[in-house]
Design a protein around this motif. Structure first.
Motif, PDB file in Angstrom:
ATOM      1  N   THR A   1      -3.034  -5.545   0.639  1.00  0.00           N
ATOM      2  CA  THR A   1      -3.994  -4.595   0.060  1.00  0.00           C
ATOM      3  C   THR A   1      -4.217  -3.388   0.971  1.00  0.00           C
ATOM      4  O   THR A   1      -4.212  -3.512   2.200  1.00  0.00           O
ATOM      5  CB  THR A   1      -5.332  -5.298  -0.251  1.00  0.00           C
ATOM      6  N   SER A   2      -4.449  -2.266   0.344  1.00  0.00           N
ATOM      7  CA  SER A   2      -4.730  -1.044   1.113  1.00  0.00           C
ATOM      8  C   SER A   2      -6.031  -1.205   1.907  1.00  0.00           C
ATOM      9  O   SER A   2      -6.205  -0.574   2.949  1.00  0.00           O
ATOM     10  CB  SER A   2      -4.839   0.157   0.174  1.00  0.00           C
TER      11      SER A   2
ATOM     12  N   GLY B   1       0.160  -1.368  -7.115  1.00  0.00           N
ATOM     13  CA  GLY B   1      -0.087  -1.009  -5.718  1.00  0.00           C
ATOM     14  C   GLY B   1      -0.984  -2.044  -5.042  1.00  0.00           C
ATOM     15  O   GLY B   1      -1.833  -2.669  -5.686  1.00  0.00           O
ATOM     16  N   GLY B   2      -0.769  -2.250  -3.760  1.00  0.00           N
ATOM     17  CA  GLY B   2      -1.630  -3.152  -2.981  1.00  0.00           C
ATOM     18  C   GLY B   2      -1.547  -4.573  -3.478  1.00  0.00           C
ATOM     19  O   GLY B   2      -0.470  -5.123  -3.672  1.00  0.00           O
ATOM     20  N   ASP B   3      -2.709  -5.185  -3.714  1.00  0.00           N
ATOM     21  CA  ASP B   3      -2.783  -6.554  -4.209  1.00  0.00           C
ATOM     22  C   ASP B   3      -3.260  -6.530  -5.671  1.00  0.00           C
ATOM     23  O   ASP B   3      -4.178  -5.780  -6.001  1.00  0.00           O
ATOM     24  CB  ASP B   3      -3.787  -7.348  -3.358  1.00  0.00           C
TER      25      ASP B   3
ATOM     26  N   PRO C   1       0.778  -1.231   0.000  1.00  0.00           N
ATOM     27  CA  PRO C   1       0.000   0.000   0.000  1.00  0.00           C
ATOM     28  C   PRO C   1       0.814   1.288   0.000  1.00  0.00           C
ATOM     29  O   PRO C   1       0.255   2.359  -0.207  1.00  0.00           O
ATOM     30  CB  PRO C   1      -0.774  -0.096   1.311  1.00  0.00           C
TER      31      PRO C   1
ATOM     32  N   LEU D   1     -12.861   1.535  -1.847  1.00  0.00           N
ATOM     33  CA  LEU D   1     -11.671   2.046  -2.527  1.00  0.00           C
ATOM     34  C   LEU D   1     -12.154   2.949  -3.662  1.00  0.00           C
ATOM     35  O   LEU D   1     -13.257   2.769  -4.189  1.00  0.00           O
ATOM     36  CB  LEU D   1     -10.838   0.901  -3.105  1.00  0.00           C
ATOM     37  N   MET D   2     -11.308   3.846  -4.049  1.00  0.00           N
ATOM     38  CA  MET D   2     -11.568   4.741  -5.192  1.00  0.00           C
ATOM     39  C   MET D   2     -12.875   5.508  -5.014  1.00  0.00           C
ATOM     40  O   MET D   2     -13.581   5.752  -5.986  1.00  0.00           O
ATOM     41  CB  MET D   2     -11.646   3.929  -6.503  1.00  0.00           C
TER      42      MET D   2
ATOM     43  N   VAL E   1      -4.409  -0.002   5.268  1.00  0.00           N
ATOM     44  CA  VAL E   1      -4.576   1.437   5.488  1.00  0.00           C
ATOM     45  C   VAL E   1      -5.399   1.692   6.762  1.00  0.00           C
ATOM     46  O   VAL E   1      -4.995   2.479   7.620  1.00  0.00           O
ATOM     47  CB  VAL E   1      -5.142   2.117   4.217  1.00  0.00           C
TER      48      VAL E   1
ATOM     49  N   ALA F   1      -7.511   7.656  -1.390  1.00  0.00           N
ATOM     50  CA  ALA F   1      -7.974   7.481  -0.019  1.00  0.00           C
ATOM     51  C   ALA F   1      -8.975   6.341   0.025  1.00  0.00           C
ATOM     52  O   ALA F   1      -9.595   6.004  -0.990  1.00  0.00           O
ATOM     53  CB  ALA F   1      -8.627   8.764   0.469  1.00  0.00           C
ATOM     54  N   ILE F   2      -9.127   5.760   1.189  1.00  0.00           N
ATOM     55  CA  ILE F   2     -10.187   4.773   1.370  1.00  0.00           C
ATOM     56  C   ILE F   2     -11.238   5.372   2.299  1.00  0.00           C
ATOM     57  O   ILE F   2     -10.948   6.280   3.085  1.00  0.00           O
ATOM     58  CB  ILE F   2      -9.669   3.439   1.936  1.00  0.00           C
TER      59      ILE F   2
ATOM     60  N   ILE G   1      -9.238   7.851   4.907  1.00  0.00           N
ATOM     61  CA  ILE G   1      -7.789   7.776   5.160  1.00  0.00           C
ATOM     62  C   ILE G   1      -7.058   7.960   3.843  1.00  0.00           C
ATOM     63  O   ILE G   1      -7.227   7.175   2.911  1.00  0.00           O
ATOM     64  CB  ILE G   1      -7.398   6.425   5.790  1.00  0.00           C
TER      65      ILE G   1
ATOM     66  N   VAL H   1      -7.080  -7.183  -6.102  1.00  0.00           N
ATOM     67  CA  VAL H   1      -8.095  -6.350  -5.433  1.00  0.00           C
ATOM     68  C   VAL H   1      -8.167  -5.039  -6.207  1.00  0.00           C
ATOM     69  O   VAL H   1      -7.302  -4.170  -6.076  1.00  0.00           O
ATOM     70  CB  VAL H   1      -7.729  -6.078  -3.960  1.00  0.00           C
ATOM     71  N   PHE H   2      -9.159  -4.920  -7.049  1.00  0.00           N
ATOM     72  CA  PHE H   2      -9.316  -3.741  -7.910  1.00  0.00           C
ATOM     73  C   PHE H   2      -8.005  -3.359  -8.590  1.00  0.00           C
ATOM     74  O   PHE H   2      -7.681  -2.187  -8.724  1.00  0.00           O
ATOM     75  CB  PHE H   2      -9.900  -2.556  -7.126  1.00  0.00           C
TER      76      PHE H   2
ATOM     77  N   TRP I   1      -3.498   8.494   1.648  1.00  0.00           N
ATOM     78  CA  TRP I   1      -2.073   8.100   1.642  1.00  0.00           C
ATOM     79  C   TRP I   1      -1.720   7.282   2.885  1.00  0.00           C
ATOM     80  O   TRP I   1      -0.711   7.544   3.543  1.00  0.00           O
ATOM     81  CB  TRP I   1      -1.149   9.320   1.543  1.00  0.00           C
ATOM     82  N   GLY I   2      -2.566   6.325   3.199  1.00  0.00           N
ATOM     83  CA  GLY I   2      -2.326   5.489   4.369  1.00  0.00           C
ATOM     84  C   GLY I   2      -1.002   4.750   4.287  1.00  0.00           C
ATOM     85  O   GLY I   2      -0.521   4.454   3.196  1.00  0.00           O
TER      86      GLY I   2
HETATM   87  N1  SAH Z   1      -4.881  -3.038  -5.724  1.00  0.00           N
HETATM   88  C1  SAH Z   1      -4.940  -1.958  -4.793  1.00  0.00           C
HETATM   89  C2  SAH Z   1      -6.141  -1.075  -5.031  1.00  0.00           C
HETATM   90  C3  SAH Z   1      -6.104  -0.375  -6.352  1.00  0.00           C
HETATM   91  S1  SAH Z   1      -7.445   0.721  -6.584  1.00  0.00           S
HETATM   92  C4  SAH Z   1      -4.947  -2.521  -3.369  1.00  0.00           C
HETATM   93  O1  SAH Z   1      -5.062  -3.730  -3.179  1.00  0.00           O
HETATM   94  O2  SAH Z   1      -4.759  -1.737  -2.445  1.00  0.00           O
HETATM   95  C5  SAH Z   1      -6.766   2.245  -6.026  1.00  0.00           C
HETATM   96  C6  SAH Z   1      -7.424   2.672  -4.748  1.00  0.00           C
HETATM   97  O3  SAH Z   1      -6.829   1.989  -3.645  1.00  0.00           O
HETATM   98  C7  SAH Z   1      -7.276   4.123  -4.433  1.00  0.00           C
HETATM   99  O4  SAH Z   1      -8.246   4.908  -5.101  1.00  0.00           O
HETATM  100  C8  SAH Z   1      -7.525   4.127  -2.932  1.00  0.00           C
HETATM  101  O5  SAH Z   1      -8.879   4.023  -2.643  1.00  0.00           O
HETATM  102  C9  SAH Z   1      -6.878   2.828  -2.520  1.00  0.00           C
HETATM  103  N2  SAH Z   1      -5.500   3.006  -2.020  1.00  0.00           N
HETATM  104  C10 SAH Z   1      -4.410   2.406  -2.489  1.00  0.00           C
HETATM  105  N3  SAH Z   1      -3.328   2.749  -1.755  1.00  0.00           N
HETATM  106  C11 SAH Z   1      -3.770   3.584  -0.793  1.00  0.00           C
HETATM  107  C12 SAH Z   1      -3.161   4.293   0.294  1.00  0.00           C
HETATM  108  N4  SAH Z   1      -1.850   4.174   0.543  1.00  0.00           N
HETATM  109  N5  SAH Z   1      -3.918   5.054   1.089  1.00  0.00           N
HETATM  110  C13 SAH Z   1      -5.242   5.175   0.866  1.00  0.00           C
HETATM  111  N6  SAH Z   1      -5.871   4.548  -0.139  1.00  0.00           N
HETATM  112  C14 SAH Z   1      -5.157   3.759  -0.959  1.00  0.00           C
END
Ligand code: SAH
Length: 504
Positions: free
Chosen positions: A119-120, A89-91, A13, A172-173, A124, A230-231, A199, A94-95, A201-202
């Protein structure tokens, strides 16, 4: 023949440490890395020097490569028999559109593996002190896209079920869509007073947390001007943040610190400060280079047996000396001389070459060093000092005063770093730097050189931390008053001193 292969890799994340060992192994092997707006640029440092890096995320023009084009790019690169890492980013599932990429690879008979990421959706909230499940409070959670177009006639979202069937909802998003999301939730029975949080930039030093309710979220976010990424999290678990907040409670959370050391040596300080929650900006004021010529050092090494004392004044001196010793096809066994190491870090670097220094003056001033050396030096003894080209001259003079025959040889050179002085000057002017760290006199003089005419005034806008009295003296000579000076002249000592500055 080498076969093309694609790894769909989750980069976590944002916090640099939240990536898997397997992901790093993939990055190390990659011929090509296809990445988007990344967790942390430093992840790419693991890549091979000749790696092909392809950025497919949002550029400054806000243009993103279309998903179909990314899918095709992965196929093309794999068909060139490359090991491709698709870093997300993240997983990836997951989106992350990892599923679409995998299907495209399958269709083209290209082998792939999925390397899940943190995943965020879960991490997060965790960094905001919010567990997505909690005994007695939440037995289920859902991760939901917040991206659905509110003007769409037919919604794919089962709002009637989602709103109340799951205890914790993580969108998310969804920041820009909050008015729609919260209206739907309330319409379908989620009480408006349910705790919620946004949240941004978690897991990163820039993390921002807004605690609100479902009813007030959209208004609060608009008032604060919170932007993606942000989430949005909804549920009674949000209330636990009151007790469980930990990341943004760190003593230096949100503080911006300038690290002026040479790039190769910055990591220990950066890591120490990051543990305290600081946001470190590595802006090397100096760069360590080989001397114009190694001849005097090589000549001294050729005659190394003749020396009675070897004096190392810095870690860099040790490193460059041993590199040249190795270049001469010699090793530690060639050294018969007694060895003095100034400072515990110099001593510990010598130890890594199997040499226990005979004396280790903790004092960095020539007077203190001489006091320790004096009983061991007799007239006519040969002393070798491999050190920086420009360094203080008092030590050799004092040794000569004792009758020693002193050879000072250049082992390395300190030059001004490649940092953009104007960018730093602007940040300092805008008050965006809370603390400037100096780890040697040369970091002071070279930072001032980079900053130009008003350098000292600009630096004085931040707090100043120095590694020891000599560095502090250099600051004072330039009209900069240090706020704290380490008691133990090491990086650890400096981090401890900085802690006292921010923890009262
Ligand atoms: N695959 C990623 C998600 C991608 S969609 C995962 O598993 O985390 C992109 C969305 O993820 C962003 O719009 C936001 O909602 C969320 N996101 C990803 N990183 C983040 C972070 N560090 N802080 C807050 N939201 C985050």
């Amino acid at each position: 023949m080498k076969q093309g292969f694609v790894y769909l890799v989750g980069a976590g994340p944002g916090d640099y440490g939240l990536i898997s060992i397997k992901a790093i192994e993939c990055i190390k092997q990659a011929d090509t890395i296809v990445y988007d707006r990344l967790a942390d640029d430093r992840l790419l440092d693991h890549a091979r020097p000749n790696v092909e890096l392809i950025y497919v995320g949002k550029a400054s023009s806000d243009h993103t490569m279309r998903q179909e084009d990314i899918n095709q790019l992965l196929v093309d690169k794999a068909q060139e028999n490359k090991v491709v890492v698709r870093l997300k980013g993240g997983d990836p599932f997951v989106f992350g559109r990892g599923g679409e990429e995998a299907l495209k690879l399958l269709k083209n008979n290209i082998k792939f593996e999925i390397v899940p990421g943190i995943t965020s959706a879960i991490s997060v909230p965790a960094y905001a002190g919010i567990p997505v499940t909690h005994r007695g409070i939440a037995t289920s959670f859902a991760v939901i896209t917040g991206h659905e177009d509110p003007t769409k006639a037919e919604s794919n979202m089962k709002w009637d079920k989602l709103a109340t069937a799951v205890d914790t909802l993580v969108f998310l998003m969804g920041v820009e869509n909050l008015p729609h999301i919260t209206r739907k939730l309330i319409e379908h029975g989620r009480p408006a007073e349910t705790p919620a949080a946004v949240i941004r930039w978690g897991t990163k030093p820039e993390q921002e947390v807004l605690v609100t309710t479902v009813g007030q979220a959209a208004g609060d976010v608009a008032a604060k001007g919170l932007k993606p990424p942000a989430i949005f999290i909804v549920g009674q678990v949000v209330a636990l943040r009151d007790k469980l907040a930990w990341f943004d409670n760190k003593p230096m959370f949100g503080k911006k610190v300038l690290v002026t050391r040479a790039r190769e040596q910055a990591s220990a300080l950066t890591e120490g400060l990051a543990k305290l929650g600081a946001d470190c900006i590595e802006a090397p004021a100096i760069k360590i280079m080989p001397p114009e010529t190694y001849q005097p050092l090589d000549d001294a090494i050729a005659a190394i047996k003749e020396y009675d004392w070897l004096i190392f004044t810095s870690v860099n001196g040790v490193e460059h000396f041993f590199a040249r010793l190795a270049a001469a096809k010699l090793d530690t066994r060639a050294i018969a001389a007694k060895v003095a190491a100034i400072g515990s870090q110099t001593a510990s670097r010598l130890q890594s070459y199997g040499i226990t220094a005979d004396i280790v003056p903790a004092e960095f001033r020539a007077e203190g060093i001489i006091e320790m050396l004096e009983p061991h030096i007799t007239a006519g003894m040969k002393v070798l000092i491999p050190r920086a080209v420009v360094a203080r001259d008092i030590l050799p003079e004092k040794l000569k005063g004792l009758g020693a025959c002193v050879n000072v040889v250049p082992a390395y050179r300190t030059v001004t770093g490649d940092t953009d002085g104007q960018v730093l000057a602007d940040k300092l002017t805008a008050g965006q730097i809370d603390l400037v760290t100096f780890t040697s006199s040369s970091t002071v003089t070279n930072l001032l050189h980079l900053l130009g005419a008003n350098g000292a005034q600009l630096v004085a806008k931040a707090k100043i931390a120095c590694i020891g009295p000599i560095t502090a003296e250099t600051c004072m000579n330039h009209g900069i008053k240090p706020d704290v000076i380490a008691e133990e002249y090491t990086i650890k000592g400096l981090v401890e001193a900085i802690t006292t500055l921010f923890c009262d």
